[in-house]
Scaffold this active site. Structure first.
Site, PDB file in Angstrom:
ATOM      1  N   ARG A   1       0.850  -1.186   0.000  1.00 55.66           N
ATOM      2  CA  ARG A   1       0.000   0.000   0.000  1.00 55.66           C
ATOM      3  C   ARG A   1       0.890   1.241   0.000  1.00 55.66           C
ATOM      4  O   ARG A   1       1.713   1.414   0.893  1.00 55.66           O
ATOM      5  CB  ARG A   1      -0.912  -0.011   1.230  1.00 55.66           C
ATOM      6  CG  ARG A   1      -1.750   1.237   1.373  1.00 55.66           C
ATOM      7  CD  ARG A   1      -2.575   1.216   2.666  1.00 55.66           C
ATOM      8  NE  ARG A   1      -3.165   2.531   2.864  1.00 55.66           N
ATOM      9  CZ  ARG A   1      -3.103   3.232   3.994  1.00 55.66           C
ATOM     10  NH1 ARG A   1      -2.486   2.726   5.040  1.00 55.66           N
ATOM     11  NH2 ARG A   1      -3.647   4.419   4.071  1.00 55.66           N
TER      12      ARG A   1
ATOM     13  N   HIS B   1      -2.643  11.023   1.530  1.00 55.88           N
ATOM     14  CA  HIS B   1      -2.062  10.748   2.838  1.00 55.88           C
ATOM     15  C   HIS B   1      -1.448  12.046   3.354  1.00 55.88           C
ATOM     16  O   HIS B   1      -0.225  12.164   3.512  1.00 55.88           O
ATOM     17  CB  HIS B   1      -1.028   9.625   2.743  1.00 55.88           C
ATOM     18  CG  HIS B   1      -0.683   8.994   4.055  1.00 55.88           C
ATOM     19  ND1 HIS B   1      -0.690   7.628   4.264  1.00 55.88           N
ATOM     20  CD2 HIS B   1      -0.312   9.530   5.233  1.00 55.88           C
ATOM     21  CE1 HIS B   1      -0.332   7.360   5.512  1.00 55.88           C
ATOM     22  NE2 HIS B   1      -0.092   8.511   6.130  1.00 55.88           N
TER      23      HIS B   1
ATOM     24  N   TYR C   1      -3.324   1.444  16.497  1.00 60.46           N
ATOM     25  CA  TYR C   1      -2.059   1.409  17.227  1.00 60.46           C
ATOM     26  C   TYR C   1      -2.238   1.197  18.725  1.00 60.46           C
ATOM     27  O   TYR C   1      -1.506   0.432  19.336  1.00 60.46           O
ATOM     28  CB  TYR C   1      -1.271   2.705  16.973  1.00 60.46           C
ATOM     29  CG  TYR C   1      -0.802   2.831  15.548  1.00 60.46           C
ATOM     30  CD1 TYR C   1       0.372   2.223  15.129  1.00 60.46           C
ATOM     31  CD2 TYR C   1      -1.553   3.526  14.605  1.00 60.46           C
ATOM     32  CE1 TYR C   1       0.798   2.311  13.808  1.00 60.46           C
ATOM     33  CE2 TYR C   1      -1.141   3.624  13.285  1.00 60.46           C
ATOM     34  CZ  TYR C   1       0.033   3.015  12.888  1.00 60.46           C
ATOM     35  OH  TYR C   1       0.440   3.086  11.586  1.00 60.46           O
TER      36      TYR C   1
ATOM     37  N   GLU D   1      -3.107  -0.219   8.486  1.00 62.93           N
ATOM     38  CA  GLU D   1      -1.898   0.166   9.221  1.00 62.93           C
ATOM     39  C   GLU D   1      -1.934  -0.467  10.602  1.00 62.93           C
ATOM     40  O   GLU D   1      -2.961  -0.458  11.272  1.00 62.93           O
ATOM     41  CB  GLU D   1      -1.785   1.685   9.424  1.00 62.93           C
ATOM     42  CG  GLU D   1      -1.351   2.478   8.229  1.00 62.93           C
ATOM     43  CD  GLU D   1      -1.125   3.943   8.579  1.00 62.93           C
ATOM     44  OE1 GLU D   1      -0.776   4.237   9.749  1.00 62.93           O
ATOM     45  OE2 GLU D   1      -1.312   4.786   7.688  1.00 62.93           O
TER      46      GLU D   1
ATOM     47  N   GLU E   1      -6.721   8.281   7.148  1.00 59.38           N
ATOM     48  CA  GLU E   1      -6.871   8.920   8.447  1.00 59.38           C
ATOM     49  C   GLU E   1      -7.312  10.379   8.332  1.00 59.38           C
ATOM     50  O   GLU E   1      -6.589  11.302   8.731  1.00 59.38           O
ATOM     51  CB  GLU E   1      -5.578   8.800   9.252  1.00 59.38           C
ATOM     52  CG  GLU E   1      -5.205   7.356   9.544  1.00 59.38           C
ATOM     53  CD  GLU E   1      -3.986   7.228  10.459  1.00 59.38           C
ATOM     54  OE1 GLU E   1      -3.384   8.268  10.815  1.00 59.38           O
ATOM     55  OE2 GLU E   1      -3.650   6.090  10.827  1.00 59.38           O
TER      56      GLU E   1
ATOM     57  N   ASN F   1      -6.978   1.437  10.668  1.00 54.46           N
ATOM     58  CA  ASN F   1      -5.633   1.658  11.188  1.00 54.46           C
ATOM     59  C   ASN F   1      -5.705   1.654  12.708  1.00 54.46           C
ATOM     60  O   ASN F   1      -6.527   2.371  13.290  1.00 54.46           O
ATOM     61  CB  ASN F   1      -5.079   3.005  10.712  1.00 54.46           C
ATOM     62  CG  ASN F   1      -4.916   3.076   9.202  1.00 54.46           C
ATOM     63  OD1 ASN F   1      -5.137   2.107   8.491  1.00 54.46           O
ATOM     64  ND2 ASN F   1      -4.514   4.236   8.713  1.00 54.46           N
TER      65      ASN F   1
END
Length: 476
Positions: A81, A125, A302, A377, A170, A300
């Site tokens: 990606r 992005h 984290y 991600e 995002e 995504n």
């Protein structure tokens, strides 16, 4: 009959990928007709990035893409990606494309396909052409219209060879870190404008989706990548903390998935932000334009977010993991306190909690039944250094990946349709306002020589990609 999913294997068609973004890796910021983006301007503004570092060279992927694709092939990746630099393709953000800019991405796609690697293109992005920011940026409706034209240009150029497309990466960061807290480009601190930016990013997604579908074969898939937050209360039984969860969930998640998946903004969001805006910038037809059927959804993840009620008059540092600023990225939520979640942490200060990824996947499995999901991600920053033999051992990242991939596998076993995982990131790179301090890559980059060295985690991930199973966390 499809192969049954066991506790130790992934489906045979599962995509094992890695992800990057244009400004973080390409460099060559003045070549081929490319003009400045907001990140060029921001990173060259004194005090905005660690050490005044910029993406001018980054890791020189623009000139080294063939070697980077060969490295992906050596690692056995089945997908990659990457994002397209808008100002490399359409330097002013409007008008005809610069073919030399498109040619770079044509060559990259051809190289990937020749290596048996499935490309996934992200159109945006965070690197808005500076001329569009000079005209008002994302708080202006016209930026969404310009994005649709850009989407058509790239779709026509690459749509015959690229099947997987992502409109925005995002948008929360673009809207709220860029226009509310100012820790990301363009560095503005205007809460009301950040909400307008969020809406126009949503509109850009909807109009861009329609433009892509008009420009490409019907077989192609169009998605968006959201950094949806897993928001948890400090005290689960406290009504004030639960109200804080609702407010942050609306600002982190509902502001995007509400109009995109349901065609409406949450009423609780509109009420909580009514002191900042009356939302009159949402015009007739906007929600219909935004609410396009998706072919997939990118998630995504984290770390989770921990909140409680707070006294709005008490000001202090925010432990929300989104950089230091006197201005909040949470408009209308000054009565919410953020807390450090317990557990081990990465170099970003983010706690490591794979249960949050499982929770996020299952949430969207319930809220958007039948919609395929991709983890677009997931990864961790650590203070990686080569040893005396030049090898880079990163057992912490291996443990991180094992835990989070196990959570993905568990979600699949629980009925989620997760079709792929893109590790963030393929390469160490320019980490936005952190400059080159934070290393997320599975491949170590010596910034002085730009030499690439796969870390132990890259070799571990390579084995997972080749076998569809997760080895132990012993370093490879």
């Amino acid at each position: 009959m499809p192969e049954p999913i066991t506790p130790v294997s992934f489906p045979p068609a599962f995509l094992w990928g890695a992800a990057t973004s244009a400004y973080q890796i390409e460099g060559a910021v003045r070549e081929g007709g490319r003009t400045p983006s907001i990140w060029d301007t921001f990173s060259h503004t004194p005090g905005k990035t660690a050490g005044g570092e910029t993406g001018d060279i980054a890791v020189d992927h623009y000139h080294r893409y063939r070697d980077d694709v060969a490295l992906m092939a050596e690692l056995g990746l089945s997908a990659y990606r990457f994002s397209v630099s808008w100002s490399r393709v359409q330097p002013t953000g409007r008008g005809p494309a610069v073919q030399v800019g498109l040619d770079f991405y044509r060559r990259l796609v051809d190289e990937l396909l020749a290596a048996g690697i499935k490309p996934a293109v992200t159109l945006y992005h965070w690197d808005l052409p500076q001329e569009l920011e000079d005209a008002g940026g994302w708080p202006e409706r016209d930026t969404a219209l310009r994005f649709a034209e850009y989407a058509q240009i790239v779709g026509e150029a690459l749509g015959d060879r690229v099947e997987n497309w992502i409109t925005l990466n995002e948008p929360w960061c673009s809207a709220f870190l860029g226009y509310a807290s100012g820790v990301h480009a363009p560095g503005r601190t205007e809460p009301a404008a950040s909400l307008k930016a969020a809406h126009h990013l949503n509109l850009a997604h909807g109009l861009g989706t329609s433009a892509l579908r008009a420009a490409m074969p019907a077989r192609n898939s169009v998605a968006i990548s959201l950094n949806s937050s897993v928001v948890r209360p400090l005290s689960p039984g406290d009504p004030g903390d639960l109200a804080a969860v609702q407010k942050i969930d609306d600002l982190a998640n509902g502001v995007f998935h509400g109009p995109i998946l349901r065609g409406a903004y949450p009423e609780t969001l509109l009420a909580a932000t009514s002191s900042l805006t009356d939302w009159s910038f949402v015009l007739d037809g906007d929600l219909r334009a935004i609410h396009q059927p998706l072919d997939a959804l990118g998630l995504n993840y984290y770390t989770p977010t921990l909140v409680s009620a707070a006294d709005a008059s008490v000001r202090g540092p925010r432990s929300d993991g989104h950089g230091a600023s006197d201005h909040s990225p949470w408009p209308g939520a000054d009565d919410v306190a953020f807390h450090l979640t317990p557990g081990d942490r990465t170099e970003m200060g983010w706690s490591i909690d794979p249960t949050g990824l499982h929770e996020l996947i299952m949430r969207y499995t319930a809220e958007a039944p039948g919609l395929p999901l991709y983890i677009t991600e997931n990864g961790a920053a650590y203070d990686d250094k080569p040893d005396s033999d030049g090898r880079v051992h990163d057992p912490e990242r291996i443990a991180y990946l094992h835990g989070h991939l196990s959570a993905v596998r568990r979600a699949i076993a629980d009925g989620a349709d997760v079709r792929g995982y893109y590790l963030w990131s393929l390469l160490d790179n320019f980490e936005w306002a952190y400059g080159y301090e934070k290393r997320f890559g599975a491949v170590y980059v010596d910034y002085a020589t730009l030499t690439r060295t796969p870390k132990s985690s890259a070799l571990w991930y390579s084995q997972a990609a080749r076998t569809g199973t997760l080895a132990s966390t012993e370093t490879t």
